[in-house]
Design a protein around this motif. Structure first.
Motif, short mmCIF file in Angstrom:
data_model
loop_
_atom_site.label_atom_id
_atom_site.label_comp_id
_atom_site.label_asym_id
_atom_site.label_seq_id
_atom_site.Cartn_x
_atom_site.Cartn_y
_atom_site.Cartn_z
N ARG A 62 -13.50 58.00 -22.99
CA ARG A 62 -14.71 58.03 -23.81
C ARG A 62 -14.39 58.41 -25.25
O ARG A 62 -15.08 58.00 -26.18
N LEU A 63 -13.34 59.20 -25.43
CA LEU A 63 -12.91 59.60 -26.78
C LEU A 63 -12.00 58.56 -27.41
O LEU A 63 -12.02 58.36 -28.63
N ASP A 64 -11.18 57.93 -26.58
CA ASP A 64 -10.22 56.92 -27.05
C ASP A 64 -10.15 55.84 -25.97
O ASP A 64 -9.40 55.97 -25.00
N PRO A 65 -10.94 54.77 -26.09
CA PRO A 65 -11.12 53.80 -25.00
C PRO A 65 -9.86 53.08 -24.52
O PRO A 65 -9.88 52.49 -23.44
N THR A 66 -8.78 53.12 -25.28
CA THR A 66 -7.56 52.43 -24.85
C THR A 66 -6.37 53.38 -24.75
O THR A 66 -5.22 52.95 -24.87
N HIS A 67 -6.64 54.66 -24.52
CA HIS A 67 -5.53 55.62 -24.47
C HIS A 67 -4.61 55.27 -23.29
O HIS A 67 -5.03 55.29 -22.12
N PRO A 68 -3.33 54.96 -23.56
CA PRO A 68 -2.45 54.47 -22.49
C PRO A 68 -2.18 55.50 -21.39
O PRO A 68 -2.08 55.14 -20.22
N ARG A 69 -2.07 56.78 -21.74
CA ARG A 69 -1.79 57.79 -20.72
C ARG A 69 -2.99 57.98 -19.78
O ARG A 69 -2.82 58.20 -18.58
N ALA A 70 -4.19 57.92 -20.33
CA ALA A 70 -5.37 58.02 -19.47
C ALA A 70 -5.48 56.81 -18.55
O ALA A 70 -5.80 56.94 -17.36
N LEU A 71 -5.19 55.62 -19.08
CA LEU A 71 -5.21 54.42 -18.25
C LEU A 71 -4.15 54.49 -17.17
O LEU A 71 -4.38 54.08 -16.02
N LEU A 72 -2.97 55.02 -17.50
CA LEU A 72 -1.91 55.19 -16.49
C LEU A 72 -2.37 56.15 -15.40
O LEU A 72 -2.15 55.90 -14.21
N GLY A 73 -3.00 57.25 -15.79
CA GLY A 73 -3.48 58.22 -14.81
C GLY A 73 -4.48 57.60 -13.85
O GLY A 73 -4.42 57.81 -12.63
N LEU A 90 -5.79 48.17 -15.09
CA LEU A 90 -5.66 49.36 -15.93
C LEU A 90 -4.30 49.39 -16.63
O LEU A 90 -4.20 49.74 -17.82
N LEU A 91 -3.25 49.03 -15.91
CA LEU A 91 -1.91 49.04 -16.50
C LEU A 91 -1.79 47.97 -17.59
O LEU A 91 -1.14 48.21 -18.62
N ARG A 92 -2.41 46.84 -17.39
CA ARG A 92 -2.36 45.79 -18.43
C ARG A 92 -3.10 46.26 -19.69
O ARG A 92 -2.68 45.95 -20.81
N ARG A 93 -4.18 46.99 -19.50
CA ARG A 93 -4.89 47.55 -20.66
C ARG A 93 -4.00 48.56 -21.39
O ARG A 93 -3.97 48.59 -22.64
N ALA A 94 -3.27 49.37 -20.63
CA ALA A 94 -2.37 50.35 -21.26
C ALA A 94 -1.27 49.64 -22.04
O ALA A 94 -0.91 50.04 -23.16
#
Length: 242
Positions: A62-73, A90-94
């Protein structure tokens, strides 16, 4: 940020409760700190609380819509929940945000090139005599599985033994892929440290073995036990197959 840096060091040292306390303090001071919520997510995952881990990672997005670490989690949670398609998205988005992201690359390669452990039909299991494995008395749980995650033997065996076998094989396979992608060669041992216990594992092309101990057991001792049981396990499987 000083609190979060110290929490990160404690988390990496396996001192999860202390790390969580510092993260809570830090987020009380700065409720929308991305680093703090990422740490919170990783700690909730260590405590085996996927609901709270997901909430923390989603707060980051919500704070950073493409944050890679959050997407990985979130992708890791999806993998554990047997949703490889959702994890791959999710991984492709990261990777769209951070193309040179080795963890995301390795996980995506694993879940898109082969089936996840536990998704295949189990083959007939050879009869393995647990009494010949010499499982140490201080082991809380032993699991033997095929690389596809199908359960061969659990001691003690309970209602979640098959799920644990599938998860153990999956974790080992993902860790092996990450090690290979990092140029470290073949994975010999895996160590999974939780808040209250430590699991050590070893595998080859035929079998995955894991032993779980309380956190009071020294890692060197746990690995020594693992190697001894592994030797007996391989001998027993060879005899059963023959």
């Amino acid at each position: 940020m000083a609190l979060f840096r110290q929490a990160s060091r404690l988390r990496d040292a396996g001192r999860f409760e202390e790390a969580a306390a510092l993260v809570e303090q830090g987020l009380a001071l700065d409720p929308d700190n991305v680093v703090g919520h990422l740490l919170a997510g990783s700690l909730h995952a260590a405590f085996r609380d996927p609901g709270r881990a997901r909430a923390a990672f989603e707060h980051v997005l919500r704070l950073d819509p493409t944050h890679p670490r959050a997407l990985l989690g979130l992708a890791r949670i999806a993998i554990e929940e047997h949703d490889p398609r959702g994890a791959a998205d999710l991984l492709r988005r990261a990777l769209a945000r951070y193309p040179d992201f080795p963890e995301a690359q390795a996980l995506l390669a694993v879940i898109t090139t082969d089936e996840l452990p536990g998704s295949r039909a189990a083959r007939p299991a050879p009869a393995i005599r647990a009494d010949r494995l010499r499982v140490p008395a201080d082991s809380r749980e032993m699991v033997i599985a095929r690389p596809d995650g199908s359960l061969l033997l659990a001691q003690p065996r309970g209602p979640r033994s098959e799920e644990i076998a599938a998860r153990t094989a999956q974790i080992y396979r993902l860790a092996a892929a990450l090690a290979a992608r990092a140029g470290c060669g073949s994975l010999r041992h895996a160590v999974v440290e939780g808040a209250a216990e430590t699991t050590v594992a070893r595998a080859d092309r035929d079998v995955v073995l894991s032993l779980t101990f309380g956190r009071d057991v020294a890692l060197a001792t746990a690995l020594a036990h693992l190697d001894r049981v592994w030797t007996h396990c391989r001998a027993e499987i060879g005899t059963a197959v023959a």
